[in-house]
Design an enzyme around this catalytic site. Structure first.
Site, PDB file in Angstrom:
ATOM      1  N   LYS A   1      19.234  38.840  21.208  1.00  0.00           N
ATOM      2  CA  LYS A   1      19.554  40.202  20.774  1.00  0.00           C
ATOM      3  C   LYS A   1      19.509  41.083  22.015  1.00  0.00           C
ATOM      4  O   LYS A   1      18.473  41.179  22.679  1.00  0.00           O
ATOM      5  CB  LYS A   1      18.513  40.633  19.742  1.00  0.00           C
ATOM      6  CG  LYS A   1      18.856  41.892  19.010  1.00  0.00           C
ATOM      7  CD  LYS A   1      17.961  42.025  17.789  1.00  0.00           C
ATOM      8  CE  LYS A   1      18.134  43.365  17.124  1.00  0.00           C
ATOM      9  NZ  LYS A   1      17.399  43.460  15.867  1.00  0.00           N
TER      10      LYS A   1
ATOM     11  N   LYS B   1      22.830  47.991  14.536  1.00  0.00           N
ATOM     12  CA  LYS B   1      22.880  49.410  14.847  1.00  0.00           C
ATOM     13  C   LYS B   1      22.498  49.627  16.320  1.00  0.00           C
ATOM     14  O   LYS B   1      23.027  50.491  16.988  1.00  0.00           O
ATOM     15  CB  LYS B   1      21.877  50.132  13.940  1.00  0.00           C
ATOM     16  CG  LYS B   1      22.137  51.602  13.811  1.00  0.00           C
ATOM     17  CD  LYS B   1      21.317  52.173  12.677  1.00  0.00           C
ATOM     18  CE  LYS B   1      21.481  53.677  12.595  1.00  0.00           C
ATOM     19  NZ  LYS B   1      20.507  54.263  11.672  1.00  0.00           N
ATOM     20  N   PHE B   2      21.562  48.780  16.827  1.00  0.00           N
ATOM     21  CA  PHE B   2      21.055  48.992  18.183  1.00  0.00           C
ATOM     22  C   PHE B   2      21.285  47.826  19.123  1.00  0.00           C
ATOM     23  O   PHE B   2      20.512  47.621  20.046  1.00  0.00           O
ATOM     24  CB  PHE B   2      19.562  49.321  18.135  1.00  0.00           C
ATOM     25  CG  PHE B   2      19.261  50.497  17.280  1.00  0.00           C
ATOM     26  CD1 PHE B   2      19.746  51.749  17.602  1.00  0.00           C
ATOM     27  CD2 PHE B   2      18.520  50.337  16.128  1.00  0.00           C
ATOM     28  CE1 PHE B   2      19.488  52.835  16.799  1.00  0.00           C
ATOM     29  CE2 PHE B   2      18.248  51.423  15.311  1.00  0.00           C
ATOM     30  CZ  PHE B   2      18.738  52.679  15.644  1.00  0.00           C
TER      31      PHE B   2
ATOM     32  N   LEU C   1      27.266  36.768  17.447  1.00  0.00           N
ATOM     33  CA  LEU C   1      26.930  36.526  16.038  1.00  0.00           C
ATOM     34  C   LEU C   1      27.065  37.793  15.209  1.00  0.00           C
ATOM     35  O   LEU C   1      27.291  37.736  14.006  1.00  0.00           O
ATOM     36  CB  LEU C   1      25.487  36.013  15.922  1.00  0.00           C
ATOM     37  CG  LEU C   1      25.209  34.671  16.603  1.00  0.00           C
ATOM     38  CD1 LEU C   1      23.713  34.394  16.629  1.00  0.00           C
ATOM     39  CD2 LEU C   1      25.941  33.559  15.871  1.00  0.00           C
TER      40      LEU C   1
ATOM     41  N   ASP D   1      10.759  46.907   4.464  1.00  0.00           N
ATOM     42  CA  ASP D   1      12.217  47.102   4.493  1.00  0.00           C
ATOM     43  C   ASP D   1      12.940  45.847   4.027  1.00  0.00           C
ATOM     44  O   ASP D   1      13.913  45.411   4.634  1.00  0.00           O
ATOM     45  CB  ASP D   1      12.670  47.513   5.897  1.00  0.00           C
ATOM     46  CG  ASP D   1      14.039  48.200   5.873  1.00  0.00           C
ATOM     47  OD1 ASP D   1      14.507  48.557   4.763  1.00  0.00           O
ATOM     48  OD2 ASP D   1      14.635  48.371   6.946  1.00  0.00           O
TER      49      ASP D   1
HETATM   50  P1  AMP Z   1      20.739  42.978  14.006  1.00  0.00           P
HETATM   51  O1  AMP Z   1      21.013  43.777  15.218  1.00  0.00           O
HETATM   52  O2  AMP Z   1      19.425  42.236  14.057  1.00  0.00           O
HETATM   53  O3  AMP Z   1      20.901  43.758  12.735  1.00  0.00           O
HETATM   54  O4  AMP Z   1      21.843  41.829  13.975  1.00  0.00           O
HETATM   55  C1  AMP Z   1      23.213  42.083  13.914  1.00  0.00           C
HETATM   56  C2  AMP Z   1      23.933  40.918  13.290  1.00  0.00           C
HETATM   57  O5  AMP Z   1      23.781  39.747  14.094  1.00  0.00           O
HETATM   58  C3  AMP Z   1      23.372  40.535  11.918  1.00  0.00           C
HETATM   59  O6  AMP Z   1      24.093  41.192  10.960  1.00  0.00           O
HETATM   60  C4  AMP Z   1      23.582  39.044  11.831  1.00  0.00           C
HETATM   61  O7  AMP Z   1      24.853  38.758  11.286  1.00  0.00           O
HETATM   62  C5  AMP Z   1      23.575  38.605  13.280  1.00  0.00           C
HETATM   63  N1  AMP Z   1      22.277  38.048  13.636  1.00  0.00           N
HETATM   64  C6  AMP Z   1      21.175  38.736  14.006  1.00  0.00           C
HETATM   65  N2  AMP Z   1      20.161  37.914  14.293  1.00  0.00           N
HETATM   66  C7  AMP Z   1      20.613  36.668  14.076  1.00  0.00           C
HETATM   67  C8  AMP Z   1      20.021  35.355  14.170  1.00  0.00           C
HETATM   68  N3  AMP Z   1      18.776  35.204  14.563  1.00  0.00           N
HETATM   69  N4  AMP Z   1      20.782  34.291  13.878  1.00  0.00           N
HETATM   70  C9  AMP Z   1      22.059  34.470  13.475  1.00  0.00           C
HETATM   71  N5  AMP Z   1      22.665  35.664  13.367  1.00  0.00           N
HETATM   72  C10 AMP Z   1      21.953  36.755  13.646  1.00  0.00           C
END
Ligand code: AMP
Length: 293
Positions: A53, A34-35, A30, A147
């Site tokens: 994640k 950053k991490f 998806l 944030d």
């Molecule tokens: P993050 O590491 O949480 O910043 O997530 C990275 C990317 O994954 C985000 O920019 C979203 O496009 C996608 N993403 C994160 N969490 C979700 C979620 N729960 N459902 C759908 N897409 C997500």
């Protein structure tokens, strides 16, 4: 519009429920934060679709974000609201830490905003209403998000808002970080969304989120944040002076709400209760149903 980074960390402890990687069918990626990387997954026994994640332990250690991750897990596990992204559980193996979270089909609001440049009033008001409700819930639990920005707001089907990224959140009172009574002093969040009290390193409380809601409202309607400048120092100065102008084509009621949210004096800011009942929200509410229900 460049993706804005958040200035880092915090602390805590917590675990919700035991899973392992083989409990999931891994689907498409998806996104990449950053991490870590985020995948759409299906939990095999229930068939439930969620987001996974995946964060490398090596990276967590090298970026010194252990405490931030733990805090994020601890806080998110305690939040149950339809407009806050649910954390279903987390687990780890030798390489990674895995967070099992609610799936939001349309991803970041940031992505939608980049594509559309700005939003029409019905959609903007629907998002603002839902974010205000999410913040009201956090504040009722004595939490500050700290944030808020389009990058941290996920959108599910029917334009349902899921507030995410609790890595910077903090409890008001009862927190080991620098704190005086119900007020905190840690400078955090994202530059464009910082309120005057943070820019001036004064104490702050939940009303930093109310200010950020004003910045979000402006960005949704106008297409860029109100104090945007090339150099951080200039943005700081404009925030401290509350130096922003609203284009004349912005609806008069939306301006009124903006003026109420973006007040230097936190005590005088519009409350979240007043946001959800604001004239601009109520008059647009009539158009929510028709557009996408
Ligand atoms: P993050 O590491 O949480 O910043 O997530 C990275 C990317 O994954 C985000 O920019 C979203 O496009 C996608 N993403 C994160 N969490 C979700 C979620 N729960 N459902 C759908 N897409 C997500």
């Amino acid at each position: 519009m460049p993706r804005r980074s958040t200035v880092l960390p915090s602390q805590g402890k917590g675990q919700t429920r035991q899973w392992k990687l083989t409990d999931f069918e891994i689907g498409k990626r998806l996104g990449k934060g950053k991490f870590g990387k985020v995948y759409c997954v299906r939990e095999k026994s229930s068939g439930y679709v969620c987001a996974l994640k995946v964060m490398s332990k090596q990276e967590i250690v090298s970026y010194h974000i252990e405490k931030q991750i733990i805090r994020e897990i601890e806080i998110q596990a305690n939040i149950l609201h339809e407009n806050c992204l649910a954390l279903y559980g987390w687990f780890q193996d030798d390489q990674n830490v895995y967070l099992v979270v609610e799936y939001a089909a349309h991803g970041e609001l940031y992505k939608t905003l980049t594509r559309l440049k700005r939003l029409a009033d019905p959609l903007a008001s629907y998002y603002i209403y839902q974010v205000a409700r999410a913040l009201k819930h956090l504040h009722s639990k004595h939490l500050i998000h700290r944030d808020l920005k389009p990058e941290n707001i996920l959108i599910h089907l029917d334009h349902r808002v899921k507030l995410a990224d609790f890595g910077w959140s903090a409890y008001v009172g009862g927190d080991p970080a620098p704190n005086t009574g119900n007020r905190r002093t840690t400078m955090c969040g994202t530059l464009d969304y910082l309120p005057p009290e943070m820019v001036e390193a004064r104490q702050h409380d939940q009303r930093v989120d109310v200010w950020a809601l004003g910045v979000l409202l402006y960005e949704l309607l106008v297409g860029h944040p109100p104090f945007e400048e090339k150099h951080a120092g200039d943005t700081y100065k404009r925030i401290a002076r509350v130096d922003f102008s609203v284009p004349e084509w912005v609806d008069a009621d939306a301006r009124d709400l903006l003026a109420g949210l973006l007040r230097y004096d936190a005590e005088r800011r519009t409350t979240l209760d007043d946001v959800v009942m604001h004239r601009w929200v109520l008059k647009n509410k009539l158009r929510w149903e028709k557009s996408w229900r």
